[in-house]
Design a protein around this motif. Sequence first.
Motif, PDB file in Angstrom:
ATOM      1  N   GLU A  15      -7.889 -49.472  33.269  1.00  0.00           N
ATOM      2  CA  GLU A  15      -8.972 -49.578  32.278  1.00  0.00           C
ATOM      3  C   GLU A  15     -10.332 -49.216  32.882  1.00  0.00           C
ATOM      4  OE1 GLU A  15      -8.267 -50.162  29.153  1.00  0.00           O
ATOM      5  OE2 GLU A  15      -6.143 -50.444  29.658  1.00  0.00           O
ATOM      6  N   LEU A  16     -10.388 -49.036  34.193  1.00  0.00           N
ATOM      7  CA  LEU A  16     -11.648 -48.793  34.873  1.00  0.00           C
ATOM      8  C   LEU A  16     -11.977 -47.299  34.928  1.00  0.00           C
ATOM      9  CD1 LEU A  16     -11.036 -51.167  37.922  1.00  0.00           C
ATOM     10  CD2 LEU A  16     -12.520 -51.636  35.953  1.00  0.00           C
ATOM     11  N   PRO A  17     -13.271 -46.941  35.052  1.00  0.00           N
ATOM     12  CA  PRO A  17     -13.627 -45.539  35.292  1.00  0.00           C
ATOM     13  C   PRO A  17     -13.202 -45.159  36.717  1.00  0.00           C
ATOM     14  CG  PRO A  17     -15.595 -46.927  35.387  1.00  0.00           C
ATOM     15  CD  PRO A  17     -14.471 -47.809  34.926  1.00  0.00           C
ATOM     16  N   LEU A  18     -12.277 -44.219  36.836  1.00  0.00           N
ATOM     17  CA  LEU A  18     -11.676 -43.908  38.124  1.00  0.00           C
ATOM     18  C   LEU A  18     -12.031 -42.512  38.621  1.00  0.00           C
ATOM     19  CD1 LEU A  18      -8.088 -45.359  37.540  1.00  0.00           C
ATOM     20  CD2 LEU A  18      -9.926 -46.386  38.909  1.00  0.00           C
ATOM     21  N   ILE A  19     -12.245 -42.426  39.909  1.00  0.00           N
ATOM     22  CA  ILE A  19     -12.461 -41.161  40.603  1.00  0.00           C
ATOM     23  C   ILE A  19     -11.230 -40.950  41.479  1.00  0.00           C
ATOM     24  CG2 ILE A  19     -13.945 -39.906  42.205  1.00  0.00           C
ATOM     25  CD1 ILE A  19     -16.033 -42.278  41.365  1.00  0.00           C
ATOM     26  N   LEU A  20     -10.444 -39.924  41.195  1.00  0.00           N
ATOM     27  CA  LEU A  20      -9.136 -39.796  41.829  1.00  0.00           C
ATOM     28  C   LEU A  20      -8.912 -38.400  42.416  1.00  0.00           C
ATOM     29  CD1 LEU A  20      -6.894 -41.562  39.153  1.00  0.00           C
ATOM     30  CD2 LEU A  20      -7.852 -42.569  41.230  1.00  0.00           C
ATOM     31  N   PHE A  21      -7.913 -38.346  43.285  1.00  0.00           N
ATOM     32  CA  PHE A  21      -7.439 -37.057  43.769  1.00  0.00           C
ATOM     33  C   PHE A  21      -6.744 -36.324  42.619  1.00  0.00           C
ATOM     34  CE2 PHE A  21      -7.348 -39.529  47.792  1.00  0.00           C
ATOM     35  CZ  PHE A  21      -8.144 -38.699  48.571  1.00  0.00           C
ATOM     36  N   PRO A  22      -6.638 -34.990  42.672  1.00  0.00           N
ATOM     37  CA  PRO A  22      -5.873 -34.249  41.656  1.00  0.00           C
ATOM     38  C   PRO A  22      -4.390 -34.589  41.745  1.00  0.00           C
ATOM     39  CG  PRO A  22      -6.614 -32.800  43.430  1.00  0.00           C
ATOM     40  CD  PRO A  22      -7.281 -34.105  43.665  1.00  0.00           C
TER      41      PRO A  22
ATOM     42  N   LYS B 286       1.409 -46.354  30.262  1.00  0.00           N
ATOM     43  CA  LYS B 286       0.040 -45.868  30.089  1.00  0.00           C
ATOM     44  C   LYS B 286      -0.137 -44.540  30.817  1.00  0.00           C
ATOM     45  CE  LYS B 286      -2.092 -50.410  29.446  1.00  0.00           C
ATOM     46  NZ  LYS B 286      -3.194 -51.317  29.856  1.00  0.00           N
ATOM     47  N   GLN B 287      -1.306 -43.944  30.604  1.00  0.00           N
ATOM     48  CA  GLN B 287      -1.581 -42.663  31.229  1.00  0.00           C
ATOM     49  C   GLN B 287      -2.949 -42.700  31.892  1.00  0.00           C
ATOM     50  OE1 GLN B 287      -1.053 -39.373  28.606  1.00  0.00           O
ATOM     51  NE2 GLN B 287      -1.343 -37.812  30.190  1.00  0.00           N
ATOM     52  N   LEU B 288      -3.052 -42.061  33.037  1.00  0.00           N
ATOM     53  CA  LEU B 288      -4.311 -42.022  33.774  1.00  0.00           C
ATOM     54  C   LEU B 288      -5.278 -41.026  33.137  1.00  0.00           C
ATOM     55  CD1 LEU B 288      -3.182 -42.058  37.508  1.00  0.00           C
ATOM     56  CD2 LEU B 288      -4.632 -43.749  36.411  1.00  0.00           C
ATOM     57  N   HIS B 289      -6.567 -41.453  33.065  1.00  0.00           N
ATOM     58  CA  HIS B 289      -7.606 -40.556  32.567  1.00  0.00           C
ATOM     59  C   HIS B 289      -8.825 -40.688  33.479  1.00  0.00           C
ATOM     60  CE1 HIS B 289      -5.442 -39.553  28.896  1.00  0.00           C
ATOM     61  NE2 HIS B 289      -5.192 -40.848  28.740  1.00  0.00           N
ATOM     62  N   PRO B 290      -8.774 -40.100  34.672  1.00  0.00           N
ATOM     63  CA  PRO B 290      -9.907 -40.215  35.601  1.00  0.00           C
ATOM     64  C   PRO B 290     -11.151 -39.520  35.063  1.00  0.00           C
ATOM     65  CG  PRO B 290      -8.317 -38.613  36.401  1.00  0.00           C
ATOM     66  CD  PRO B 290      -7.673 -39.289  35.227  1.00  0.00           C
ATOM     67  N   ILE B 291     -12.319 -40.063  35.418  1.00  0.00           N
ATOM     68  CA  ILE B 291     -13.570 -39.440  34.979  1.00  0.00           C
ATOM     69  C   ILE B 291     -13.970 -38.304  35.923  1.00  0.00           C
ATOM     70  CG2 ILE B 291     -14.403 -41.506  33.802  1.00  0.00           C
ATOM     71  CD1 ILE B 291     -16.175 -42.034  36.258  1.00  0.00           C
ATOM     72  N   VAL B 292     -13.449 -38.355  37.163  1.00  0.00           N
ATOM     73  CA  VAL B 292     -13.695 -37.288  38.130  1.00  0.00           C
ATOM     74  C   VAL B 292     -12.421 -37.078  38.956  1.00  0.00           C
ATOM     75  CG1 VAL B 292     -15.048 -36.491  40.118  1.00  0.00           C
ATOM     76  CG2 VAL B 292     -16.161 -37.852  38.329  1.00  0.00           C
ATOM     77  N   GLU B 293     -12.087 -35.817  39.187  1.00  0.00           N
ATOM     78  CA  GLU B 293     -10.986 -35.487  40.093  1.00  0.00           C
ATOM     79  C   GLU B 293     -11.525 -34.579  41.200  1.00  0.00           C
ATOM     80  OE1 GLU B 293      -7.681 -33.737  38.177  1.00  0.00           O
ATOM     81  OE2 GLU B 293      -7.193 -35.500  36.981  1.00  0.00           O
ATOM     82  N   THR B 294     -11.198 -34.911  42.441  1.00  0.00           N
ATOM     83  CA  THR B 294     -11.610 -34.089  43.571  1.00  0.00           C
ATOM     84  C   THR B 294     -10.636 -34.279  44.720  1.00  0.00           C
ATOM     85  OG1 THR B 294     -13.327 -33.707  45.249  1.00  0.00           O
ATOM     86  CG2 THR B 294     -13.191 -35.918  44.320  1.00  0.00           C
TER      87      THR B 294
END
Length: 297
Positions: A173-180, A198-206
């Motif tokens: 449920e948190l805003p996540l910054i994740l690897f691709p 559930k499905q992941l929806h990161p706000i940033v991927e790098t």
Amino acid sequence: MICKELHFTRAAEKLGISQPTLSHQIKMLEQEVGYPLFNRVGKKIELTKVGEIVQQEALNIKGSLQSMSSQIEAFTKVEIGELKIAVLPGEITDLVSTLCIQFNQLYPNINVSILTTDQVEKAVLENRADFGISFQLNQCDRLQVTKLYDEEFYLISNQRNEEDRVSFSTVLELPLILFPNMHQCRKILDIASKEVGKQLHPIVETSSIQSILNLVRSGVGRSVVSRTLYEFYDTGDLFFQHIEKPVLTKEVYLVMKKNCFINYAARKYITLLVREIEKLHFPTEKDAITSIQSSLL
């Protein structure tokens, strides 16, 4: 030399012995084998079929002796050459690469090549790597697989949390910054999220761990990283929580070919790796670590 020259006198000259001595040695060898090795036609000679077999086996013996000498030299004192390591893309690559700095300081004449691949076991079997480090394993009788440690994944943020643990459903449920999604850490998260529906929806991927840490520092969001990355990078200003329900862990394995000589460079690197794992107090199996250390003696 006789096979090369096809002439006893020239072969004897190249060997620095007399022609009668060489002829006598070949005669003794033919008596031991029980068949002639050469057909003598006037002054010319040619290999018999039995001679071809003996020649090939002699070359094999010569190769084995050369290999034995080089292995003994590498085992005892050689500090030059190349070390090839196969690793999965992701945090293990960062671990191996970071240790290369220390390894290079200790052994500056050994070149290290890191092969990043999803097929670590295949790379080891095909001799494209001296050893591999992997999460995923396919059973193979030709491989010696030893567990190094259990890799845990943390939720990290720029604020201290009252609870040292957080449920995976809360993480989602948190805003996540994740690897691709090609990164091993991300694959583990994707699998876990599907298991809870559930499905992941990161706000940033790098793919840059430094970018992830900087974004977390600035408060853009939080991230999930392996303990390896958390320990090996400058994260003193960040805070972590253990993830549960489910706990996100992966077993990390050392992969080598069975009954295969471990060269000097590989032994020294693996020793350095085990020492670092123990220093960081990663969860290990004592018997497995002892087995690795014994194999390196």
